[in-house]
Design a protein around this motif. Sequence first.
Motif, PDB file in Angstrom:
ATOM      1  N   LYS A   1      46.482  -0.196 -27.247  1.00 59.43           N
ATOM      2  CA  LYS A   1      47.655   0.246 -26.499  1.00 59.43           C
ATOM      3  C   LYS A   1      47.382   0.128 -24.997  1.00 59.43           C
ATOM      4  N   GLY A   2      48.323  -0.463 -24.297  1.00 59.16           N
ATOM      5  CA  GLY A   2      48.182  -0.566 -22.849  1.00 59.16           C
ATOM      6  C   GLY A   2      47.719  -1.918 -22.358  1.00 59.16           C
ATOM      7  N   VAL A   3      47.173  -2.755 -23.253  1.00 60.20           N
ATOM      8  CA  VAL A   3      46.756  -4.107 -22.853  1.00 60.20           C
ATOM      9  C   VAL A   3      47.963  -5.035 -23.028  1.00 60.20           C
ATOM     10  N   LEU A   4      48.516  -5.490 -21.907  1.00 58.11           N
ATOM     11  CA  LEU A   4      49.768  -6.236 -21.922  1.00 58.11           C
ATOM     12  C   LEU A   4      49.597  -7.739 -21.759  1.00 58.11           C
TER      13      LEU A   4
ATOM     14  N   VAL B   1      39.308   3.232 -21.154  1.00 59.48           N
ATOM     15  CA  VAL B   1      39.951   3.078 -19.845  1.00 59.48           C
ATOM     16  C   VAL B   1      41.437   3.398 -19.935  1.00 59.48           C
ATOM     17  N   PHE B   2      42.144   2.802 -20.902  1.00 65.85           N
ATOM     18  CA  PHE B   2      43.578   3.070 -20.969  1.00 65.85           C
ATOM     19  C   PHE B   2      43.865   4.506 -21.394  1.00 65.85           C
ATOM     20  N   SER B   3      43.102   5.016 -22.347  1.00 64.25           N
ATOM     21  CA  SER B   3      43.325   6.388 -22.821  1.00 64.25           C
ATOM     22  C   SER B   3      43.217   7.404 -21.692  1.00 64.25           C
ATOM     23  N   ASN B   4      42.352   7.129 -20.735  1.00 62.70           N
ATOM     24  CA  ASN B   4      42.105   8.085 -19.652  1.00 62.70           C
ATOM     25  C   ASN B   4      42.884   7.817 -18.366  1.00 62.70           C
ATOM     26  N   THR B   5      43.518   6.640 -18.270  1.00 63.34           N
ATOM     27  CA  THR B   5      44.235   6.317 -17.036  1.00 63.34           C
ATOM     28  C   THR B   5      45.728   6.052 -17.241  1.00 63.34           C
ATOM     29  N   LYS B   6      46.072   5.548 -18.421  1.00 65.63           N
ATOM     30  CA  LYS B   6      47.460   5.171 -18.747  1.00 65.63           C
ATOM     31  C   LYS B   6      48.023   4.117 -17.791  1.00 65.63           C
ATOM     32  N   ILE B   7      47.164   3.335 -17.202  1.00 68.04           N
ATOM     33  CA  ILE B   7      47.627   2.246 -16.355  1.00 68.04           C
ATOM     34  C   ILE B   7      47.595   0.948 -17.160  1.00 68.04           C
ATOM     35  N   PRO B   8      48.709   0.220 -17.223  1.00 65.96           N
ATOM     36  CA  PRO B   8      48.760  -1.019 -18.018  1.00 65.96           C
ATOM     37  C   PRO B   8      47.699  -2.025 -17.575  1.00 65.96           C
ATOM     38  N   ILE B   9      47.126  -2.717 -18.570  1.00 63.92           N
ATOM     39  CA  ILE B   9      45.956  -3.571 -18.332  1.00 63.92           C
ATOM     40  C   ILE B   9      46.269  -5.044 -18.555  1.00 63.92           C
ATOM     41  N   ILE B  10      45.795  -5.873 -17.624  1.00 60.99           N
ATOM     42  CA  ILE B  10      45.691  -7.315 -17.845  1.00 60.99           C
ATOM     43  C   ILE B  10      44.210  -7.594 -18.063  1.00 60.99           C
TER      44      ILE B  10
ATOM     45  N   LEU C   1      50.146 -11.181 -26.213  1.00 55.44           N
ATOM     46  CA  LEU C   1      49.802 -10.979 -24.806  1.00 55.44           C
ATOM     47  C   LEU C   1      50.524 -11.986 -23.909  1.00 55.44           C
ATOM     48  N   ASP C   2      50.947 -11.525 -22.748  1.00 55.63           N
ATOM     49  CA  ASP C   2      51.412 -12.440 -21.710  1.00 55.63           C
ATOM     50  C   ASP C   2      50.186 -13.138 -21.133  1.00 55.63           C
ATOM     51  N   ILE C   3      50.221 -14.452 -21.099  1.00 55.19           N
ATOM     52  CA  ILE C   3      49.072 -15.222 -20.608  1.00 55.19           C
ATOM     53  C   ILE C   3      49.293 -15.613 -19.149  1.00 55.19           C
TER      54      ILE C   3
END
Length: 288
Positions: free
Chosen positions: A153-156, A120-129, A177-179
């Motif tokens: 990468k990308g999971v914040l 998902v992140f590799s193909n969208t580059k949108i940061p993930i919660i 991770l931010d909780i």
Amino acid sequence: MKLNKNIVSIITPMKKNGNIDFDDFTKIIKFQLKKNTKFILVSGTTGECSTLKMEEKLKLVDLVKFYTKNIVVGSSYNSTEKTIHFLKNAKIKGARYCLLNTPYYNTNLERNILNYFNEVFSNTKIPIILYDIPNRTGVKLSIKTIKKISKIKGVLGIKESCGDIKKEMFIKKYTKLDIYSGDDFTSAISNIIGAKGVISVISNIFPEIINKIFNCKFKDKIYIQKKIFKLTNLLFSETNPVPIKWLMYKIKMIKQPKVRSPLLILKKNKKKILNEYKKIKTWKKKIT
């Protein structure tokens, strides 16, 4: 802008026929921004993501961007291909972050889950919660798996909706991770042990109170949590968002309490919910 402490999981108001009421939706967005809400979650669980069509979700994101750029979008698909397609389009429309649950029904194997988030992140580059909500997905993520996901990468961040404070402490210790608490009734306790914020349901009606919890002293956090505890529990006495929609209807924030099938309009605890709302409305004047 970095993610804020209070992210409101916005409802999707509907007309009697089940179509989205975009006028009511716009009013809710304006209300939230007036109350200093910084981030809006569109199409989360509270927004009835499971029964919204993809084009409806994208239209909601498109509408919110006219009022704020700080948009988180919920993705509830269990197909990797559909998730990627949706998030690519949501990003184009203006979403800055996504709330992403594990792919329910399909798999509970760790390697499949890790691959899902990677793809998902590799193909969208949108940061993930990451959204950990086992009672809806059927997958209870272990600390070990969360630790591995956190290195993607990308999971914040993570929205932790297990109601397990001990688990949140382990996440804080073993990941960066931010909780975000996924439960209004434990948000203050979560904040005390290190959670950055909450993805909130009750913020649909009382955003200023939730903002206060994350910007006050320890004793005040507990005091506020106690005051809203009964209502936060009652708002989950039936499946979310049934109770919050009914309450918003009763206090004239929306025209209809309509939810999409298989959900039905609230049946129980109506008087209790309304009474607790009135108590908090009177009390909140003292703290805001």
